[in-house]
Structure formats: C-alpha cells, structure tokens
Motif scaffolding. Structure first.
Motif, PDB file in Angstrom:
ATOM      1  N   HIS A 142     -41.421  31.495  96.731  1.00 13.73           N
ATOM      2  CA  HIS A 142     -41.567  32.058  95.387  1.00 13.73           C
ATOM      3  C   HIS A 142     -42.918  32.745  95.209  1.00 13.73           C
ATOM      4  CE1 HIS A 142     -43.055  27.759  94.816  1.00 13.73           C
ATOM      5  NE2 HIS A 142     -44.092  28.470  94.464  1.00 13.73           N
ATOM      6  N   GLY A 143     -42.926  33.710  94.290  1.00 10.45           N
ATOM      7  CA  GLY A 143     -44.166  34.376  93.899  1.00 10.45           C
ATOM      8  C   GLY A 143     -44.643  33.883  92.547  1.00 10.45           C
ATOM      9  N   GLU A 144     -43.706  33.308  91.770  1.00 11.18           N
ATOM     10  CA  GLU A 144     -44.046  32.862  90.420  1.00 11.18           C
ATOM     11  C   GLU A 144     -43.563  31.429  90.218  1.00 11.18           C
ATOM     12  OE1 GLU A 144     -43.800  35.600  87.279  1.00 11.18           O
ATOM     13  OE2 GLU A 144     -43.881  37.344  88.583  1.00 11.18           O
ATOM     14  N   GLY A 145     -44.299  30.506  90.807  1.00 11.39           N
ATOM     15  CA  GLY A 145     -43.890  29.106  90.743  1.00 11.39           C
ATOM     16  C   GLY A 145     -44.932  28.202  90.140  1.00 11.39           C
ATOM     17  N   ARG A 146     -45.936  28.801  89.512  1.00 10.80           N
ATOM     18  CA  ARG A 146     -47.029  27.999  88.934  1.00 10.80           C
ATOM     19  C   ARG A 146     -46.577  27.434  87.604  1.00 10.80           C
ATOM     20  NH1 ARG A 146     -52.060  30.216  86.074  1.00 10.80           N
ATOM     21  NH2 ARG A 146     -51.061  32.193  86.537  1.00 10.80           N
TER      22      ARG A 146
END
Lengths: 217, 86
Positions: A142-146
C-alpha cells in the motif's frame, strides 16, 4: 455457505480473494459488482484491495457512495460479517463502519513487503484461532496505509478492545502501530495486510488462512 | 427566471495534527533550492466548481454539505469555502 466479494471499477485483489476462499478453503463465492444491491444469501462479505474508482479524491471516498455499499450498511447493522482488506479497509473508514482514516505512508513510498504482525485482541472470531499476542506474517502492499485517528477515538478503540492487529515494525507511521481494527460488536474487521496472499505455501506462507476461515465463524 | 450561478473554491488541507509527508519533502526541496525562511509548508487540494442555486445561502448550504461529506474527510482534513457571484 457463500461469501460475497465486492468488485469496484479498479479493484485488483478480488480474484486473489476469490481464489483463496474457493481454492484454499473450498467455499463458494459470489462476486458483487458495485451496482448490485442484493446481498441475500450471503454469509459474509469481503471488500478486497485495489484502487476503487481510481482512488480519486481520497482512497475509498468515491466507493463509499456505491449502491452495493448502501446494502452493506444494512448487512453489517444486522451483524453480518464484513472483512475489508487494504483498499477495503480504507472504504470501511470512509463509510464510517470503522473509525479513523488511512492516509499517505509517512515515507511517501508504496510499500510491498512481508510484515510481522501481533494479534492485539483475540476477542472477536476473526483472530480467535491465532490467540492474543500471537505473531504472524502477512504481505502488505500500500501507499496509503497510515492509520490516523483522534486521541478520543484511540481511547475508545482501546477501551472497547478493538485494536486487532499491530505491526511489529511500523512501516507507514500508523498511530500506535495499528494494522487492523474491528468495530465494537466485532463483526467488521478492516486491515491493511493481505491475508488472501498468505493462504498457500506456494505463495510464501499460510498465516492468512485462519483469518479468512473466520468469515464463517 | 434565471437561476444565479456561483463560482466556488473549496480548499482541503490535512488537519494540523496530521503529518503531511509530501509537504515535508517539498519543504526540504525548497531549502535545497536556496529559498530561506520557510518554517511551514503544507500541501492541500483546491476544488473549483460552478453551481446554480436560487440564492447565495442555498449555494452555501449545498457546498458545505458537499465539502463535509465528500470533498474532505473531517477525521483527517479541514476545509474552507470561497464563494463568488459568477
């Protein structure tokens, strides 16, 4: 027993989920195109990974308005089991079936690697088979898993024992190393790691099997 | 009857408490460029739209709904609205 697998334009893990559920668990699946509204006869529903509607605006923001998800809200409210994986987790937070939000990884990179995870809560059927404090390894991609949430939400998650999985080594800057959470009643689980990619020794491990099996628990 | 058209711009930003790694990276590049004195750099989105509504109050009501429910996720983002007569 039939498991629904939602397919949005831009989903790309729907076939992996289907393969894992049918090939490794010997269960039936039914693919649910995003415009469908009939969830009758389903025992559980999976929101797979990918880039629903191109992830335009924000991950999951446009998917939230898909007709199939309006039916899913009723399904979940009646206690139906819902599993959101990666983009599916992002969709569940946009839908507000789960609290918080997922945003850009701290290091700005798309991370594709195996992640060590710890079971923080085995309260729900999803992770009971592993047991509390158990360690497992699942792939992340993923690139947006924060994971982000307010302090109040975090306290609520802790009080309700809703933090299901934590990263051993936080890859993306998530609050409290959170990799997956459930709702308070426990029928909805969202997680960034991909259990469907860890269901056969040929693909590097089987730590995800029990989690998918829990679709039936 | 002609329904007035309004031009709007909705600015969406990550909340101050949420780290903006893209902003941080851009700040580092700005310093490398030799631009001194930047203490804060945050990146957001600007959404420009035209909307027909009977009056400004109604236009504002619709845009506030849109911003709050779709354009921004209030869990991690703030938004502000600029509204002009077209």
């Amino acid at each position: 027993m039939t498991i629904g697998v939602v397919v949005f334009p831009g989903s790309n893990c729907d076939r992996d989920v289907q393969w894992a559920i049918e090939g490794c668990l010997n269960l039936h699946t039914r693919r649910l195109w995003h415009e469908e509204t009939d969830l009758n006869g389903l025992d559980a529903v999976v929101l797979p990974g990918g880039f629903s509607y191109g992830d335009y605006l924000r991950c999951g923001a446009i998917a939230r308005f898909a007709p199939v998800l309006q039916s899913l809200m009723d399904f979940a409210a009646k206690g139906g089991r819902v599993l959101g994986i990666c983009n599916g987790f992002q969709v569940l937070t946009e839908l507000e079936l789960l609290p918080g939000a997922l945003t850009r990884n701290q290091n700005l990179r798309f991370i594709c690697e195996d992640a060590s995870l710890h079971v923080t809560s085995a309260r729900t059927g999803w992770l009971k088979a592993y047991g509390k404090e158990a360690s497992l390894v699942l792939p992340i991609a993923h690139g947006e898993g924060r994971y982000q949430c307010s302090n109040d939400t975090l306290k609520q998650l802790q009080d309700d024992d809703c933090i299901a999985l934590r990263y051993g080594s936080n890859p993306n800057g998530s609050v409290e190393d959170i990799a997956g959470i459930t709702n308070a009643s426990g029928n909805v689980l969202g997680l960034m790691p991909h259990p469907e990619r860890a269901c056969d020794p040929a693909t590097g491990g089987t730590d995800g099997l029990s989690l998918l099996q829990a679709l039936l628990s | 009857m002609i329904v007035p058209r309004y031009q709007a711009r909705v600015l969406v930003h990550l909340r101050p408490s949420v780290l903006d790694p893209a902003g941080e990276a851009t700040k580092c590049a700005a310093i490398r460029l030799g631009v001194d004195g930047i203490s804060k750099l945050r990146i957001g989105k600007a959404v420009e739209l035209d909307i027909d509504a009977p009056n400004e109050e109604e236009a504002r009501r619709r845009l506030e709904l849109l911003s709050d429910r779709l354009l921004a996720n209030p869990v991690i983002e703030n938004w502000s609205l600029e509204l002009m007569d077209s």
